[in-house]
Structures are given as C-alpha cells and as structure tokens.
Design a protein around this motif. Sequence first.
Motif, mmCIF file in Angstrom:
data_model
loop_
_atom_site.group_PDB
_atom_site.id
_atom_site.type_symbol
_atom_site.label_atom_id
_atom_site.label_comp_id
_atom_site.label_asym_id
_atom_site.label_seq_id
_atom_site.Cartn_x
_atom_site.Cartn_y
_atom_site.Cartn_z
ATOM 1 N N TYR A 129 -7.259 -0.391 -5.695
ATOM 2 C CA TYR A 129 -7.018 -1.671 -5.028
ATOM 3 C C TYR A 129 -5.899 -2.446 -5.722
ATOM 4 O O TYR A 129 -5.808 -2.466 -6.951
ATOM 5 N N SER A 184 0.837 -1.200 0.000
ATOM 6 C CA SER A 184 0.000 0.000 0.000
ATOM 7 C C SER A 184 0.875 1.254 0.000
ATOM 8 O O SER A 184 0.564 2.246 -0.678
ATOM 9 N N ASP A 233 -15.047 -7.487 2.265
ATOM 10 C CA ASP A 233 -14.422 -6.175 2.173
ATOM 11 C C ASP A 233 -15.102 -5.220 3.153
ATOM 12 O O ASP A 233 -16.011 -4.478 2.790
ATOM 13 N N SER A 242 -1.958 -7.412 -10.652
ATOM 14 C CA SER A 242 -2.727 -6.518 -9.808
ATOM 15 C C SER A 242 -1.999 -5.194 -9.578
ATOM 16 O O SER A 242 -2.605 -4.112 -9.625
ATOM 17 N N ILE A 263 -8.566 -11.563 -2.709
ATOM 18 C CA ILE A 263 -9.422 -10.746 -3.570
ATOM 19 C C ILE A 263 -10.757 -10.547 -2.856
ATOM 20 O O ILE A 263 -11.517 -11.499 -2.656
ATOM 21 N N TYR A 264 -11.032 -9.305 -2.463
ATOM 22 C CA TYR A 264 -12.192 -9.035 -1.617
ATOM 23 C C TYR A 264 -13.110 -7.919 -2.115
ATOM 24 O O TYR A 264 -14.250 -7.818 -1.661
ATOM 25 N N ALA A 265 -12.631 -7.056 -2.988
ATOM 26 C CA ALA A 265 -13.420 -5.886 -3.401
ATOM 27 C C ALA A 265 -14.791 -6.308 -3.918
ATOM 28 O O ALA A 265 -14.907 -7.226 -4.741
ATOM 29 N N SER A 318 -5.434 0.567 -1.296
ATOM 30 C CA SER A 318 -5.682 -0.589 -0.446
ATOM 31 C C SER A 318 -5.021 -1.832 -1.036
ATOM 32 O O SER A 318 -5.352 -2.253 -2.144
ATOM 33 N N ARG A 368 -4.124 -5.909 -0.613
ATOM 34 C CA ARG A 368 -4.698 -7.087 0.044
ATOM 35 C C ARG A 368 -4.083 -8.374 -0.486
ATOM 36 O O ARG A 368 -3.812 -8.504 -1.667
ATOM 37 N N GLU A 426 -5.059 -6.356 -5.313
ATOM 38 C CA GLU A 426 -5.574 -7.541 -4.612
ATOM 39 C C GLU A 426 -4.931 -8.836 -5.113
ATOM 40 O O GLU A 426 -4.333 -8.881 -6.190
#
Length: 199
Positions: A172, A18, A150, A186, A143-145, A138, A140, A174
């Motif tokens: 993001y 980040s 999230d 990513s 993978i959550y978006a 953000s 991570r 991720e």
Amino acid sequence: MKKVLAVFSSLNGESGNSTTLARDYLNKLTASDQASVTTLDVADLALPHLTQAEMQAWMTEEDARSDEQVALAKHSDDLIESLKQADEIVLAVPMYNFGIPSSLKAYFDRIARAGITFKYTETGPVGLLENKSATVFSARGGIYAGSDFDTQTPYLKHFLNFIGIKEINFVYAEGLNMGEEQATKSIEQAKGEIVELLS
C-alpha cells in the motif's frame, strides 16, 4: 523463468502512483532475469460493461456460436489465456471512490468463467487457477488500510481466492493526497516493502 502478467488500471497511465510502484517491482524482478513480463492496461483496453449477450456467447458451444458471439467470446477467451500462462499476476490498483477502478471490474467480469477459472461443487465454488500468486500495489489518496473504508482489500482477496489464487501480497501507498511529507514517506515505505518481497 517466471511468467508475470501485469495488469494496470490507473486513469493516469504511466504517471499513476500504483503504476509507478508496480513498475518499480517489475523492473527489479526483470533486472535479475527472474521473470518475463506481459502487460495489460485495462484503462486503455476500455472494456464495456458486461452484457447478457456476451455471457450467452460464453455459454454457447464454440461450434454453435454466431459470428457475433465468436467476437464477443474472444474478449474473455484471450484475457483468460493470458492469465493461464502467468505464474504471477501483478495488479496496480488505485482507489477510486473507495473501490477498484471500473475498468478493472470489467476485466474481472471477463476472467471469472464457470468451468474455466472456477467451478461449482456440492461444497461450494472451487477456483481452477492453481499454483499462481498475486501481488497487489494499491495507491490511495487517504489512509484506509485496516479500516471499514478499505473495500478493495477484502474484495480483491475474495475474488482472487475465488478463481484459485491463494497466495496474495499487498503493498500500500496511502495518504498520497495528505501533503508532500506524508506522500514521500508512504512511497518510500512501499518501495522498502518491494525490496523485502524480492529478497
């Protein structure tokens, strides 16, 4: 010239994903003399959990504060002053156990001050930090978006809106722990979004 406050919160410091993304954005921003940047690393700042004594210090009139209360209130007062001076807030936010870092939460606890960064009205709370924007980077491992996992995105939106910051962009990165190919893809995608934000 735009004034930017960059808030970092990675336990990995400058090597955090980040942090790297936010630095890329900030470097591009300052390269064209579009902004001056003030940085704050809340992981290094190591603010303690908020206590009743510190909150009481805020609610005590300045001329009535004890020496201890003056010292306690100064943490919040200084952080809010830096925030007030900024036109844009850049947040570098890793995901730890589905949430934001506890160091960032401790920072948020000190910049949410009734009568200073928000106020209560008959129709609900109103944010007082107007004409500011926020950009959130953000990073991570998974993978959550867009999923129920999230919790960061809605929380950050709610909090920033609460203190008056309505214009928020999210970038993001991720799946960073899901293999080198996914991580590279990513990061490159996030860097492309940074270029788009600055165009």
